[in-house]
Scaffold this motif. Structure first.
Motif, PDB file in Angstrom:
ATOM      1  N   SER A 157       0.837  -1.201   0.000  1.00  0.00           N
ATOM      2  CA  SER A 157       0.000   0.000   0.000  1.00  0.00           C
ATOM      3  C   SER A 157       0.874   1.254   0.000  1.00  0.00           C
ATOM      4  CB  SER A 157      -0.905  -0.007   1.232  1.00  0.00           C
ATOM      5  OG  SER A 157      -1.568   1.210   1.357  1.00  0.00           O
ATOM      6  N   ARG A 158       1.962   1.210   0.728  1.00  0.00           N
ATOM      7  CA  ARG A 158       2.885   2.360   0.775  1.00  0.00           C
ATOM      8  C   ARG A 158       3.505   2.590  -0.595  1.00  0.00           C
ATOM      9  NH1 ARG A 158       5.513   4.761   5.191  1.00  0.00           N
ATOM     10  NH2 ARG A 158       7.442   5.795   4.606  1.00  0.00           N
ATOM     11  N   TRP A 159       3.890   1.532  -1.259  1.00  0.00           N
ATOM     12  CA  TRP A 159       4.485   1.649  -2.592  1.00  0.00           C
ATOM     13  C   TRP A 159       3.464   2.199  -3.597  1.00  0.00           C
ATOM     14  CZ3 TRP A 159       8.878   2.254  -4.745  1.00  0.00           C
ATOM     15  CH2 TRP A 159       9.064   1.979  -6.084  1.00  0.00           C
ATOM     16  N   PHE A 160       2.225   1.741  -3.507  1.00  0.00           N
ATOM     17  CA  PHE A 160       1.173   2.242  -4.396  1.00  0.00           C
ATOM     18  C   PHE A 160       0.925   3.727  -4.160  1.00  0.00           C
ATOM     19  CE2 PHE A 160      -3.291   3.180  -5.284  1.00  0.00           C
ATOM     20  CZ  PHE A 160      -3.309   2.880  -6.646  1.00  0.00           C
ATOM     21  N   ARG A 161       0.892   4.133  -2.903  1.00  0.00           N
ATOM     22  CA  ARG A 161       0.709   5.554  -2.594  1.00  0.00           C
ATOM     23  C   ARG A 161       1.864   6.384  -3.134  1.00  0.00           C
ATOM     24  NH1 ARG A 161      -1.808   6.584   3.302  1.00  0.00           N
ATOM     25  NH2 ARG A 161      -3.760   5.499   2.962  1.00  0.00           N
ATOM     26  N   TYR A 162       3.066   5.882  -2.986  1.00  0.00           N
ATOM     27  CA  TYR A 162       4.224   6.595  -3.523  1.00  0.00           C
ATOM     28  C   TYR A 162       4.089   6.787  -5.030  1.00  0.00           C
ATOM     29  CZ  TYR A 162       8.962   7.604  -4.977  1.00  0.00           C
ATOM     30  OH  TYR A 162      10.062   8.182  -5.562  1.00  0.00           O
ATOM     31  N   LEU A 163       3.714   5.735  -5.749  1.00  0.00           N
ATOM     32  CA  LEU A 163       3.538   5.845  -7.199  1.00  0.00           C
ATOM     33  C   LEU A 163       2.406   6.804  -7.568  1.00  0.00           C
ATOM     34  CD1 LEU A 163       4.022   2.161  -8.407  1.00  0.00           C
ATOM     35  CD2 LEU A 163       5.565   4.087  -8.698  1.00  0.00           C
ATOM     36  N   ALA A 164       1.322   6.785  -6.802  1.00  0.00           N
ATOM     37  CA  ALA A 164       0.205   7.687  -7.082  1.00  0.00           C
ATOM     38  C   ALA A 164       0.608   9.140  -6.872  1.00  0.00           C
ATOM     39  CB  ALA A 164      -0.985   7.335  -6.196  1.00  0.00           C
ATOM     40  N   TYR A 165       1.314   9.427  -5.788  1.00  0.00           N
ATOM     41  CA  TYR A 165       1.758  10.800  -5.533  1.00  0.00           C
ATOM     42  C   TYR A 165       2.786  11.256  -6.575  1.00  0.00           C
ATOM     43  CZ  TYR A 165      -0.497  10.662  -0.956  1.00  0.00           C
ATOM     44  OH  TYR A 165      -1.412  10.582   0.064  1.00  0.00           O
ATOM     45  N   ALA A 166       3.735  10.391  -6.885  1.00  0.00           N
ATOM     46  CA  ALA A 166       4.744  10.750  -7.892  1.00  0.00           C
ATOM     47  C   ALA A 166       4.093  10.937  -9.262  1.00  0.00           C
ATOM     48  CB  ALA A 166       5.830   9.671  -7.950  1.00  0.00           C
ATOM     49  N   LEU A 187      -0.332  19.393  -7.715  1.00  0.00           N
ATOM     50  CA  LEU A 187       1.108  19.390  -7.446  1.00  0.00           C
ATOM     51  C   LEU A 187       1.385  19.550  -5.953  1.00  0.00           C
ATOM     52  CD1 LEU A 187       3.965  19.424  -8.741  1.00  0.00           C
ATOM     53  CD2 LEU A 187       3.754  21.905  -8.813  1.00  0.00           C
ATOM     54  N   VAL A 188       0.713  20.493  -5.311  1.00  0.00           N
ATOM     55  CA  VAL A 188       0.922  20.723  -3.879  1.00  0.00           C
ATOM     56  C   VAL A 188       0.457  19.526  -3.059  1.00  0.00           C
ATOM     57  CG1 VAL A 188       0.186  22.169  -1.932  1.00  0.00           C
ATOM     58  CG2 VAL A 188       0.868  23.229  -4.084  1.00  0.00           C
ATOM     59  N   ALA A 189      -0.698  18.968  -3.385  1.00  0.00           N
ATOM     60  CA  ALA A 189      -1.211  17.811  -2.647  1.00  0.00           C
ATOM     61  C   ALA A 189      -0.291  16.601  -2.808  1.00  0.00           C
ATOM     62  CB  ALA A 189      -2.616  17.472  -3.117  1.00  0.00           C
ATOM     63  N   SER A 190       0.232  16.398  -4.008  1.00  0.00           N
ATOM     64  CA  SER A 190       1.141  15.270  -4.239  1.00  0.00           C
ATOM     65  C   SER A 190       2.448  15.469  -3.484  1.00  0.00           C
ATOM     66  CB  SER A 190       1.425  15.117  -5.730  1.00  0.00           C
ATOM     67  OG  SER A 190       0.245  14.816  -6.422  1.00  0.00           O
ATOM     68  N   PHE A 191       2.940  16.693  -3.459  1.00  0.00           N
ATOM     69  CA  PHE A 191       4.173  16.982  -2.727  1.00  0.00           C
ATOM     70  C   PHE A 191       3.984  16.732  -1.229  1.00  0.00           C
ATOM     71  CE2 PHE A 191       7.041  19.963  -0.560  1.00  0.00           C
ATOM     72  CZ  PHE A 191       8.247  19.485  -1.033  1.00  0.00           C
ATOM     73  N   LYS A 192       2.861  17.187  -0.684  1.00  0.00           N
ATOM     74  CA  LYS A 192       2.586  16.952   0.736  1.00  0.00           C
ATOM     75  C   LYS A 192       2.441  15.460   1.031  1.00  0.00           C
ATOM     76  CE  LYS A 192       0.386  21.275   2.052  1.00  0.00           C
ATOM     77  NZ  LYS A 192      -0.856  21.899   2.561  1.00  0.00           N
ATOM     78  N   GLY A 193       1.803  14.730   0.120  1.00  0.00           N
ATOM     79  CA  GLY A 193       1.654  13.289   0.311  1.00  0.00           C
ATOM     80  C   GLY A 193       2.991  12.568   0.311  1.00  0.00           C
ATOM     81  N   LEU A 194       3.892  12.965  -0.588  1.00  0.00           N
ATOM     82  CA  LEU A 194       5.224  12.352  -0.616  1.00  0.00           C
ATOM     83  C   LEU A 194       6.005  12.673   0.653  1.00  0.00           C
ATOM     84  CD1 LEU A 194       6.401  12.805  -4.300  1.00  0.00           C
ATOM     85  CD2 LEU A 194       5.946  10.673  -3.111  1.00  0.00           C
ATOM     86  N   ARG A 195       5.879  13.890   1.143  1.00  0.00           N
ATOM     87  CA  ARG A 195       6.568  14.243   2.389  1.00  0.00           C
ATOM     88  C   ARG A 195       6.030  13.440   3.557  1.00  0.00           C
ATOM     89  NH1 ARG A 195       6.771  20.160   3.874  1.00  0.00           N
ATOM     90  NH2 ARG A 195       7.974  19.245   5.547  1.00  0.00           N
ATOM     91  N   ARG A 196       4.710  13.225   3.579  1.00  0.00           N
ATOM     92  CA  ARG A 196       4.096  12.451   4.654  1.00  0.00           C
ATOM     93  C   ARG A 196       4.562  10.991   4.610  1.00  0.00           C
ATOM     94  NH1 ARG A 196      -1.096  14.341   4.375  1.00  0.00           N
ATOM     95  NH2 ARG A 196      -1.340  13.104   2.515  1.00  0.00           N
TER      96      ARG A 196
END
Length: 89
Positions: free
Chosen positions: A5-14, A54-63
């Motif tokens: 799930s973490r890997w999928f979230r990373y791919l979605a945010y990226a 872009l901002v939401a994806s950046f915040k998600g990657l930081r989280r």
């Protein structure tokens, strides 16, 4: 959190970041234009949406990069063979 799930979230945010950057890098050429910019008031809403993505994806990657509370507690537990310091009276 499950590692898959973490890997999928990373791919979605990226992926969200890449889509937003590609859209914003070519705003005037009209190759990918959802709302024409010459429409008054609403013409720039698609760019605003791309910036929000872009901002939401950046915040998600930081989280995702921050360690969770359970990971942090594992790092600070003493080893099972470690002795406690002795306090003298």
């Amino acid at each position: 959190m499950h590692e898959g799930s973490r890997w999928f979230r990373y791919l979605a945010y990226a992926g969200g970041m890449m889509v937003a950057l590609v859209y914003l890098a070519n705003p005037g050429a009209g190759v990918i234009e959802l709302i024409p910019d010459n429409l008054p008031v609403i013409g720039n809403l698609d760019e605003a949406g791309a910036i929000a993505l872009l901002v939401a994806s950046f915040k998600g990657l930081r989280r995702l990069r921050r360690p969770s509370a359970s990971d942090a507690s594992k790092d600070h537990q003493p080893a099972s063979g470690a002795s406690k310091p002795k306090v003298s009276p």
